[in-house]
Design a protein around this motif. Structure first.
Motif, PDB file in Angstrom:
ATOM      1  N   ALA A  76      39.694  56.099  50.469  1.00 22.77           N
ATOM      2  CA  ALA A  76      39.553  56.375  49.047  1.00 22.77           C
ATOM      3  C   ALA A  76      40.395  55.385  48.253  1.00 22.77           C
ATOM      4  CB  ALA A  76      39.998  57.801  48.739  1.00 22.77           C
ATOM      5  N   ALA A  77      39.955  55.114  47.032  1.00 13.69           N
ATOM      6  CA  ALA A  77      40.663  54.150  46.198  1.00 13.69           C
ATOM      7  C   ALA A  77      40.747  54.628  44.760  1.00 13.69           C
ATOM      8  CB  ALA A  77      39.960  52.788  46.238  1.00 13.69           C
ATOM      9  N   ASN A  78      41.819  54.194  44.110  1.00 14.86           N
ATOM     10  CA  ASN A  78      41.948  54.422  42.686  1.00 14.86           C
ATOM     11  C   ASN A  78      42.747  53.271  42.093  1.00 14.86           C
ATOM     12  OD1 ASN A  78      41.140  56.660  40.803  1.00 14.86           O
ATOM     13  ND2 ASN A  78      43.237  56.307  40.125  1.00 14.86           N
ATOM     14  N   SER A  79      42.437  52.921  40.886  1.00 18.24           N
ATOM     15  CA  SER A  79      43.152  51.816  40.260  1.00 18.24           C
ATOM     16  C   SER A  79      44.560  52.242  39.884  1.00 18.24           C
ATOM     17  CB  SER A  79      42.395  51.318  39.029  1.00 18.24           C
ATOM     18  OG  SER A  79      42.278  52.352  38.080  1.00 18.24           O
ATOM     19  N   GLY A  80      45.475  51.326  40.000  1.00 20.57           N
ATOM     20  CA  GLY A  80      46.850  51.612  39.640  1.00 20.57           C
ATOM     21  C   GLY A  80      47.554  52.519  40.636  1.00 20.57           C
ATOM     22  N   ARG A  81      48.562  53.202  40.137  1.00 19.03           N
ATOM     23  CA  ARG A  81      49.421  54.051  40.965  1.00 19.03           C
ATOM     24  C   ARG A  81      49.019  55.501  40.799  1.00 19.03           C
ATOM     25  NH1 ARG A  81      54.556  52.840  42.628  1.00 19.03           N
ATOM     26  NH2 ARG A  81      54.571  51.072  41.190  1.00 19.03           N
ATOM     27  N   VAL A  82      48.676  56.154  41.901  1.00 19.11           N
ATOM     28  CA  VAL A  82      48.402  57.591  41.843  1.00 19.11           C
ATOM     29  C   VAL A  82      49.709  58.341  42.017  1.00 19.11           C
ATOM     30  CG1 VAL A  82      46.053  57.318  42.722  1.00 19.11           C
ATOM     31  CG2 VAL A  82      47.925  57.792  44.320  1.00 19.11           C
ATOM     32  N   SER A  83      49.789  59.495  41.388  1.00 24.79           N
ATOM     33  CA  SER A  83      51.026  60.286  41.437  1.00 24.79           C
ATOM     34  C   SER A  83      51.121  61.145  42.689  1.00 24.79           C
ATOM     35  CB  SER A  83      51.115  61.168  40.200  1.00 24.79           C
ATOM     36  OG  SER A  83      51.174  60.375  39.029  1.00 24.79           O
ATOM     37  N   PHE A 130      41.929  60.321  43.654  1.00 25.67           N
ATOM     38  CA  PHE A 130      41.159  59.124  43.985  1.00 25.67           C
ATOM     39  C   PHE A 130      39.738  59.230  43.448  1.00 25.67           C
ATOM     40  CE2 PHE A 130      44.116  56.919  46.740  1.00 25.67           C
ATOM     41  CZ  PHE A 130      45.012  57.923  47.090  1.00 25.67           C
ATOM     42  N   LYS A 131      39.287  58.118  42.878  1.00 21.96           N
ATOM     43  CA  LYS A 131      37.983  58.123  42.211  1.00 21.96           C
ATOM     44  C   LYS A 131      36.850  57.669  43.118  1.00 21.96           C
ATOM     45  CE  LYS A 131      35.649  56.084  38.195  1.00 21.96           C
ATOM     46  NZ  LYS A 131      35.815  55.208  37.017  1.00 21.96           N
ATOM     47  N   THR A 132      37.128  56.697  43.961  1.00 22.95           N
ATOM     48  CA  THR A 132      36.076  56.075  44.762  1.00 22.95           C
ATOM     49  C   THR A 132      36.284  56.389  46.239  1.00 22.95           C
ATOM     50  OG1 THR A 132      35.930  54.254  43.169  1.00 22.95           O
ATOM     51  CG2 THR A 132      34.930  53.896  45.331  1.00 22.95           C
ATOM     52  N   TRP A 133      35.173  56.689  46.915  1.00 23.41           N
ATOM     53  CA  TRP A 133      35.231  57.100  48.310  1.00 23.41           C
ATOM     54  C   TRP A 133      34.245  56.300  49.156  1.00 23.41           C
ATOM     55  CZ3 TRP A 133      38.580  60.883  50.124  1.00 23.41           C
ATOM     56  CH2 TRP A 133      39.323  61.536  49.136  1.00 23.41           C
TER      57      TRP A 133
END
Length: 123
Positions: free
Chosen positions: A95-102, A110-113
């Motif tokens: 999974a991916a997300n832009s920037g820093r996840v908390s 995460f937005k993309t899988w």
């Protein structure tokens, strides 16, 4: 458009090792957040490990057995899984997300899988 493609799953005996890879496109892995999650039928998706803007995190269930790493040249994030046990059997997702996840352990961060890759550990 961010795309993730997992590979490396398969069947292995308990005590064995597998390495999963996540090929990332549309986003620079080292400057964003990439996580590995796993899921078995009927249960929630569980955070396994993540790299959040270069910082590595490992879940308690796999600490000491799994290693997450990143290759900047190929923009891939790998999950080396050692000393596999029966409970590691699951579908594994990148999974991916832009920037820093908390909260790296939360699937909602995460937005993309990716499409997932099956890992089966047998006795």
């Amino acid at each position: 458009q961010v795309q993730l493609v997992e590979s490396g799953g398969g069947s292995v005996q308990a005590g064995g090792s597998l390495t999963l890879s996540c090929a990332v496109s549309g986003l620079t892995a080292g400057q964003n957040s990439i996580g590995w999650f796993r899921q078995v039928p009927g249960k929630e998706r569980q955070g396994v490990a993540a790299i959040v803007v270069g910082t590595r995190y490992i879940g308690d269930a796999v600490k000491g057995r799994f290693i997450i790493s990143q290759n900047g040249a190929t923009n891939t994030v790998s999950l080396q899984m050692n000393s596999l046990i029966l409970d590691d059997t699951a579908m594994y997702y990148c999974a991916a997300n832009s920037g820093r996840v908390s909260w790296w352990w939360s699937s909602g961060a995460f937005k993309t899988w990716g499409q997932g890759t099956q890992v089966t550990v047998s006795s």
